[in-house]
Design an enzyme around this catalytic site. Structure first.
Site, PDB file in Angstrom:
ATOM      1  N   GLY A   1      -0.787  -0.925   6.420  1.00 35.14           N
ATOM      2  CA  GLY A   1      -0.441  -1.747   7.583  1.00 35.14           C
ATOM      3  C   GLY A   1      -1.618  -2.610   7.976  1.00 35.14           C
ATOM      4  O   GLY A   1      -2.546  -2.820   7.187  1.00 35.14           O
TER       5      GLY A   1
ATOM      6  N   ARG B   1       4.007  -0.510  -4.744  1.00 34.81           N
ATOM      7  CA  ARG B   1       3.728  -1.002  -3.393  1.00 34.81           C
ATOM      8  C   ARG B   1       2.415  -1.794  -3.325  1.00 34.81           C
ATOM      9  O   ARG B   1       2.112  -2.414  -2.313  1.00 34.81           O
ATOM     10  CB  ARG B   1       3.633   0.179  -2.419  1.00 34.81           C
ATOM     11  CG  ARG B   1       4.889   1.008  -2.348  1.00 34.81           C
ATOM     12  CD  ARG B   1       4.687   2.157  -1.381  1.00 34.81           C
ATOM     13  NE  ARG B   1       4.551   1.677  -0.041  1.00 34.81           N
ATOM     14  CZ  ARG B   1       5.548   1.445   0.795  1.00 34.81           C
ATOM     15  NH1 ARG B   1       6.781   1.683   0.406  1.00 34.81           N
ATOM     16  NH2 ARG B   1       5.339   0.996   2.003  1.00 34.81           N
TER      17      ARG B   1
ATOM     18  N   LYS C   1       6.048  -4.618  -3.996  1.00 36.14           N
ATOM     19  CA  LYS C   1       7.488  -4.490  -3.815  1.00 36.14           C
ATOM     20  C   LYS C   1       7.943  -4.531  -2.358  1.00 36.14           C
ATOM     21  O   LYS C   1       8.969  -5.109  -2.054  1.00 36.14           O
ATOM     22  CB  LYS C   1       7.998  -3.221  -4.491  1.00 36.14           C
ATOM     23  CG  LYS C   1       9.516  -3.188  -4.531  1.00 36.14           C
ATOM     24  CD  LYS C   1      10.029  -2.706  -5.832  1.00 36.14           C
ATOM     25  CE  LYS C   1      11.523  -2.785  -5.899  1.00 36.14           C
ATOM     26  NZ  LYS C   1      11.992  -4.124  -6.326  1.00 36.14           N
TER      27      LYS C   1
ATOM     28  N   TRP D   1      -2.705  -2.882  -1.705  1.00 32.43           N
ATOM     29  CA  TRP D   1      -2.406  -4.311  -1.862  1.00 32.43           C
ATOM     30  C   TRP D   1      -3.204  -4.978  -0.750  1.00 32.43           C
ATOM     31  O   TRP D   1      -2.874  -4.843   0.426  1.00 32.43           O
ATOM     32  CB  TRP D   1      -0.907  -4.541  -1.694  1.00 32.43           C
ATOM     33  CG  TRP D   1      -0.472  -5.953  -1.967  1.00 32.43           C
ATOM     34  CD1 TRP D   1      -0.102  -6.459  -3.181  1.00 32.43           C
ATOM     35  CD2 TRP D   1      -0.318  -7.020  -1.025  1.00 32.43           C
ATOM     36  NE1 TRP D   1       0.256  -7.780  -3.047  1.00 32.43           N
ATOM     37  CE2 TRP D   1       0.132  -8.159  -1.735  1.00 32.43           C
ATOM     38  CE3 TRP D   1      -0.521  -7.142   0.350  1.00 32.43           C
ATOM     39  CZ2 TRP D   1       0.385  -9.381  -1.131  1.00 32.43           C
ATOM     40  CZ3 TRP D   1      -0.282  -8.366   0.962  1.00 32.43           C
ATOM     41  CH2 TRP D   1       0.176  -9.468   0.215  1.00 32.43           C
TER      42      TRP D   1
ATOM     43  N   CYS E   1       0.829  -1.196   0.000  1.00 29.11           N
ATOM     44  CA  CYS E   1       0.000   0.000   0.000  1.00 29.11           C
ATOM     45  C   CYS E   1       0.866   1.250   0.000  1.00 29.11           C
ATOM     46  O   CYS E   1       1.892   1.305   0.669  1.00 29.11           O
ATOM     47  CB  CYS E   1      -0.954   0.084   1.189  1.00 29.11           C
ATOM     48  SG  CYS E   1      -2.068  -1.294   1.300  1.00 29.11           S
TER      49      CYS E   1
ATOM     50  N   HIS F   1      19.446 -36.651  -7.662  1.00 31.25           N
ATOM     51  CA  HIS F   1      18.779 -37.121  -6.434  1.00 31.25           C
ATOM     52  C   HIS F   1      17.274 -36.839  -6.454  1.00 31.25           C
ATOM     53  O   HIS F   1      16.639 -36.824  -5.404  1.00 31.25           O
ATOM     54  CB  HIS F   1      19.425 -36.477  -5.209  1.00 31.25           C
ATOM     55  CG  HIS F   1      20.872 -36.836  -5.063  1.00 31.25           C
ATOM     56  ND1 HIS F   1      21.290 -38.093  -4.710  1.00 31.25           N
ATOM     57  CD2 HIS F   1      21.986 -36.112  -5.289  1.00 31.25           C
ATOM     58  CE1 HIS F   1      22.611 -38.119  -4.693  1.00 31.25           C
ATOM     59  NE2 HIS F   1      23.061 -36.933  -5.044  1.00 31.25           N
TER      60      HIS F   1
ATOM     61  N   GLU G   1       8.262 -15.069 -11.026  1.00 34.60           N
ATOM     62  CA  GLU G   1       7.457 -13.943 -10.571  1.00 34.60           C
ATOM     63  C   GLU G   1       6.919 -13.075 -11.688  1.00 34.60           C
ATOM     64  O   GLU G   1       5.862 -12.475 -11.527  1.00 34.60           O
ATOM     65  CB  GLU G   1       8.178 -13.106  -9.501  1.00 34.60           C
ATOM     66  CG  GLU G   1       9.467 -12.494  -9.913  1.00 34.60           C
ATOM     67  CD  GLU G   1      10.115 -11.745  -8.750  1.00 34.60           C
ATOM     68  OE1 GLU G   1      11.330 -11.615  -8.751  1.00 34.60           O
ATOM     69  OE2 GLU G   1       9.392 -11.272  -7.853  1.00 34.60           O
TER      70      GLU G   1
HETATM   71  C1  F6R Z   1      12.161 -10.706  -6.087  1.00 35.98           C
HETATM   72  C2  F6R Z   1      11.803  -9.738  -5.080  1.00 35.98           C
HETATM   73  C3  F6R Z   1      11.504 -10.216  -3.700  1.00 35.98           C
HETATM   74  C4  F6R Z   1      12.305  -9.374  -2.704  1.00 35.98           C
HETATM   75  C5  F6R Z   1      11.928  -9.761  -1.258  1.00 35.98           C
HETATM   76  C6  F6R Z   1      12.761  -9.008  -0.255  1.00 35.98           C
HETATM   77  O1  F6R Z   1      12.405 -10.093  -7.310  1.00 35.98           O
HETATM   78  O2  F6R Z   1      11.762  -8.581  -5.342  1.00 35.98           O
HETATM   79  O3  F6R Z   1      11.794 -11.570  -3.566  1.00 35.98           O
HETATM   80  O4  F6R Z   1      13.668  -9.586  -2.932  1.00 35.98           O
HETATM   81  O5  F6R Z   1      10.576  -9.483  -1.060  1.00 35.98           O
HETATM   82  O6  F6R Z   1      12.581  -7.645  -0.372  1.00 35.98           O
HETATM   83  P1  F6R Z   1      13.576  -6.622   0.308  1.00 35.98           P
HETATM   84  O7  F6R Z   1      14.911  -6.807  -0.341  1.00 35.98           O
HETATM   85  O8  F6R Z   1      12.983  -5.276   0.012  1.00 35.98           O
HETATM   86  O9  F6R Z   1      13.612  -6.946   1.758  1.00 35.98           O
END
Ligand code: F6R
Length: 603
Positions: free
Chosen positions: A101, A27, A598, A76, A2, A502, A486
Site C-alpha cells: 500500500g 502482484r 496483476k 512492486w 506487493c 479518419h 503488455e
Molecule cells: C490486462 C490486465 C489489466 C487488468 C486491469 C484491471 O491483461 O490484466 O488491464 O484487466 O488492471 O484489473 P482488474 O480486473 O483486476 O480490476
C-alpha cells in the site's frame, strides 16, 4: 501490488514463505525478502529481483534459517527504486515489517522521527513504520507500540510486523487486502488465498481498520476502535492444483486453455437447458428496480473495461436500457449524471483495483444501487457492492488477463438476459445458446493453437500493429491490441475498422501489419472487406480472423461459425494466443511482463 506472507507454527517457516511468495509474485516482482526469528534474533534476507533470486541467495548464504515464525514480501515499487535496500522487510534489531500500500503521510511522520534524531536509510515509506515501531518499543509493549504506530498512519496498507521479543505476528489492514489462513496449531497470513491454498481451506478476511494478533494456536482481532471482534472463518475450495502450471510452459497458456471451462463453471449452475436463469438470489436486488431500470453504468479498467464495452452492446440489445461504460480512473473524477433507476456495475478480476474500487465508492456515495462482477472471492470490490456475482474462473495467475475476461462476458451476458426477461423480452434462444458456447470455445482453442503459433512466427519482428473490428469485434480488437502490448512490448492499437480512414490509415505501409477481426455478418463483413482493400492498396500485411476467408488476407485464421452475439467468446482466443506466441518468440517473461503487476492497488 506487493504480496505479503507470514507463518507462525511448528514448521520451518522458510519454505512456506518462499512458496507463498512464489504464488504471490504476480502482484509484484522487482524485489523480495523475508524475516525469520532465529535464536532470539530477527534474521532478514532481501534482494533485488524475483523470488528465485531470493531463494538462491538463501541457499548460498543463509542455510541456517531454521525459525518457525516469519514474514515475507514481494514488491512492486511505488516509493523508492526497485533495489535491495528498498526491498521489504524493513527492520531494526527489535522489529521487522512488510507492507503493501502507500503511507500517504510518511513525510509528516518522518519529520516527527527526525526531531528525535531518527533518520530513514531507504527510499521507502514503509521504513517509517519500522522506525516508529522501534521508537515506541522503547517504552511500551509490542502490542502497545503496534497500536500507537498504526493509529498514526494514513493511506492504504496491509502490514505484518514481527517482533524479536514476542511470538505474535501483528497485522493491520486498511484498503489493501490481508487474509489469515487458519491451520491446526499454526496460522498463515497472505495478501490473497492463492498463497495459502496448499496449506488450508479456512480463511479469515480482515476488514478495513482491523488489527490482528496471531499466535500459532490463536487469532485475536480488534476493530478500528480497538474492540475485540469475531470475523467469520470461511471455507474456500480452490484446489491447490489450480494455482500451478500443470504442465504448461506459462500460466498464460494454461489460462487460455482453461477458458472454455471457466465459462462453463460460470454459467452452469446459473442457467439451464430450458433457458431459465437463476440469478435472483445472488443479485439480491429489488426486482422492481431491475424491471424499471432505465440506465446502467459500467466501470472498470483494462481488460475488464473491454468486457464492459462488449457487454454494452448485448445489454442494450436485450434489455432496451441505455448503458454507459467508463474507464474507472476517469469516471471517479468526472461529473456523471445518473438517471433515477440506474444500476452501477463494477467489473474487476482482482476485486482490488484502486480506481474501480474508488469509483464504486463514488457511486455508493451518489446513492446508486451497485453490483460487482469479481473473480477473487471476498475481495474488497466484491464485499463493498450491494451485491456481487462471482466469475468462477478460478485463480488467474498470469498478469495478462484471459480467462477472467471471457468469464466476465459470461456473467454480463447472463445479466443482460436476466434483466431482459424481467422486462418482458423473450431471451430463451440466447440463454440456451450461451450454454453451447464453452464447447465451441474448446474447439476453437484446439484448432487454432498450432496455426496461430505458426502465423505468429512470421509476425514477431514487426514494431507496430493495427487491430481492426466492427460492432462486437471492436472491443475485441482493443483487447487483442492490449494483450500484444503488455506481453510482447510491441506497439499495437485497436480501432473500429470504419474509423481507420479518419486517421490511422496514415500508418499503413509494408511494416505495419493489421489484424482484422471480421466474422461473416452483414453489414460488417462487406464493409470490413473494403477496409482490407484499402490496407492492401497501401502494401499492408493482413492477418484475418473470420469464418469466411478473403483472398486479400496474407494469413487467415479460420474460426467456427457462431451466433453473432456470442462471437466475442470465440474471437478473443486466437488473439490471446497470437500475443502469447509473439512474446514467446521474442523471449519475454510472459507471466510477469515488465512494469506490470496483476492487482493495481495504486491510482
Ligand atoms: C490486462 C490486465 C489489466 C487488468 C486491469 C484491471 O491483461 O490484466 O488491464 O484487466 O488492471 O484489473 P482488474 O480486473 O483486476 O480490476
Amino acid at each position: 501490488m506487493c504480496g505479503i506472507v507470514g507463518y507462525i507454527g511448528d514448521k520451518k517457516a522458510i519454505n512456506i514463505l518462499l512458496n507463498g511468495l512464489s504464488a504471490l509474485e504476480y502482484r509484484g516482482y522487482d524485489s523480495a525478502g523475508i524475516s525469520i526469528i532465529c535464536n532470539n534474533a530477527i534474521e532478514t534476507v532481501k534482494t533485488k529481483g524475483k523470488i528465485i533470486d531470493l531463494a538462491s541467495l538463501i541457499i548460498d548464504k543463509h542455510t541456517d534459517l531454521n525459525g518457525k515464525t516469519g514474514i515475507g514480501h514481494t514488491r512492486w515499487a511505488t516509493h523508492g527504486a526497485p533495489n535491495t535496500i528498498n526491498a521489504h522487510p524493513h527492520f531494526t534489531k527489535r522489529v521487522s515489517v512488510v507492507h503493501n500500500g502507500i503511507i500517504e503521510n510518511y513525510r509528516e511522520l518522518e519529520e516527527l522521527l527526525n526531531k528525535k534524531g531518527i533518520t530513514r536509510k531507504t527510499g521507502t515509506d514503509t521504513e517509517i513504520i519500522a522506525l516508529l515501531l522501534d521508537y515506541y518499543l522503547k517504552n511500551s509493549t509490542p502490542k502497545e507500540a503496534f497500536i500507537t504506530t498504526i493509529k498514526l498512519l494514513r493511506g492504504s496498507f496491509a502490514i505484518a510486523a514481527l517482533f524479536k521479543d514476542t511470538n505474535t505476528l501483528m497485522l493491520a489492514k486498511n484498503e489493501s487486502p490481508l487474509v489469515i489462513g487458519v491451520g491446526e496449531n499454526e496460522n498463515f497470513i497472505a495478501s490473497d488465498i492463492s498463497a495459502l491454498i496448499q496449506y488450508t481451506q479456512q480463511f479469515i478476511f480482515l476488514e478495513d481498520g482491523d488489527l490482528a494478533f496471531i499466535e500459532k494456536g490463536k487469532v485475536e482481532i480488534e476493530d478500528s476502535s480497538l474492540n475485540p471482534v469475531k470475523r467469520e472463518i470461511k471455507t474456500i475450495h480452490w484446489s491447490a492444483e489450480s494455482a500451478k502450471k500443470g504442465g504448461y510452459k506459462h500460466f498464460m497458456l494454461k489460462e487460455i486453455a482453461e477458458e472454455a471451462q471457466a465459462v462453463r463453471n460460470t454459467i452452469q449452475s446459473r442457467i439451464d437447458e430450458k433457458g431459465n436463469i437463476f440469478l435472483q438470489e445472488e443479485i439480491n436486488l429489488d426486482e422492481d428496480l431491475l424491471k424499471t431500470l432505465d440506465s446502467v453504468t459500467v466501470v472498470a479498467c483494462g481488460t475488464s473495461y473491454y468486457a464492459g464495452l462488449c457487454a454494452k452492446q448485448i445489454l442494450e440489445k436485450f434489455t432496451g436500457v441505455a448503458v454507459k461504460v467508463e474507464i474507472a480512473s476517469e469516471f471517479r473524477y468526472s461529473y456523471p449524471v445518473f438517471s433515477k433507476n440506474n444500476l452501477f456495475i463494477a467489473i474487476s478480476q482482482s476485486g482490488e483495483t484502486a480506481d474501480t474500487k474508488e469509483s464504486l465508492r463514488f457511486a455508493q456515495n451518489s446513492g446508486l444501487t451497485t453490483l460487482s462482477i469479481v473473480n477473487v472471492k471476498e475481495s474488497a470490490i466484491a464485499r463493498m457492492a450491494d451485491s456481487c456475482i462471482y466469475t468462477l474462473a478460478g485463480p488467474e495467475i498470469s498478469v495478462a488477463s484471459t480467462k477472467a475476461f471471457v468469464s466476465q462476458l459470461a456473467v454480463l451476458y447472463m445479466l443482460a438476459f436476466y434483466i431482459g426477461k424481467l422486462k418482458g423480452k423473450d431471451v430463451t434462444k440466447e440463454t440456451k445458446t450461451l450454454l453451447s458456447v464453452p464447447n465451441i470455445m474448446q474447439t476453437v482453442f484446439e484448432k487454432t493453437d498450432e496455426l496461430v503459433k505458426h502465423i505468429a512466427k512470421s509476425y514477431h519482428s514487426y514494431k507496430n500493429f493495427l487491430y481492426l473490428g466492427r460492432g462486437l469485434m471492436y472491443p475485441i480488437a482493443l483487447e487483442g491490441a492490449l494483450k500484444l502490448k503488455e506481453i510482447s512490448y510491441i506497439h499495437a492499437e485497436g480501432y473500429p475498422a470504419g474509423e481507420m480512414k479518419h486517421g490511422p490509415i496514415a500508418l499503413i505501409e509494408e511494416n505495419t501489419p493489421s489484424v482484422v477481426i471480421s466474422p461473416d455478418f452483414e453489414p460488417f463483413y462487406s464493409k470490413t472487406m473494403s477496409n482490407m482493400e484499402e490496407i492492401k492498396a497501401r502494401n499492408g500485411r493482413i492477418v484475418m480472423l473470420s469464418d469466411k476467408k478473403s483472398d486479400i488476407a496474407d494469413s487467415f485464421i479460420e474460426l467456427e461459425k457462431i451466433d453473432y452475439n456470442f462471437t466475442p467468446f470465440v474471437y478473443v482466443i486466437p488473439l490471446q494466443l497470437f500475443a502469447y506466441y509473439i512474446a514467446l518468440y521474442l523471449g519475454h517473461d510472459i507471466d510477469q511482463p515488465r512494469n506490470l503487476a496483476k492487482s493495481v492497488t495504486v491510482e
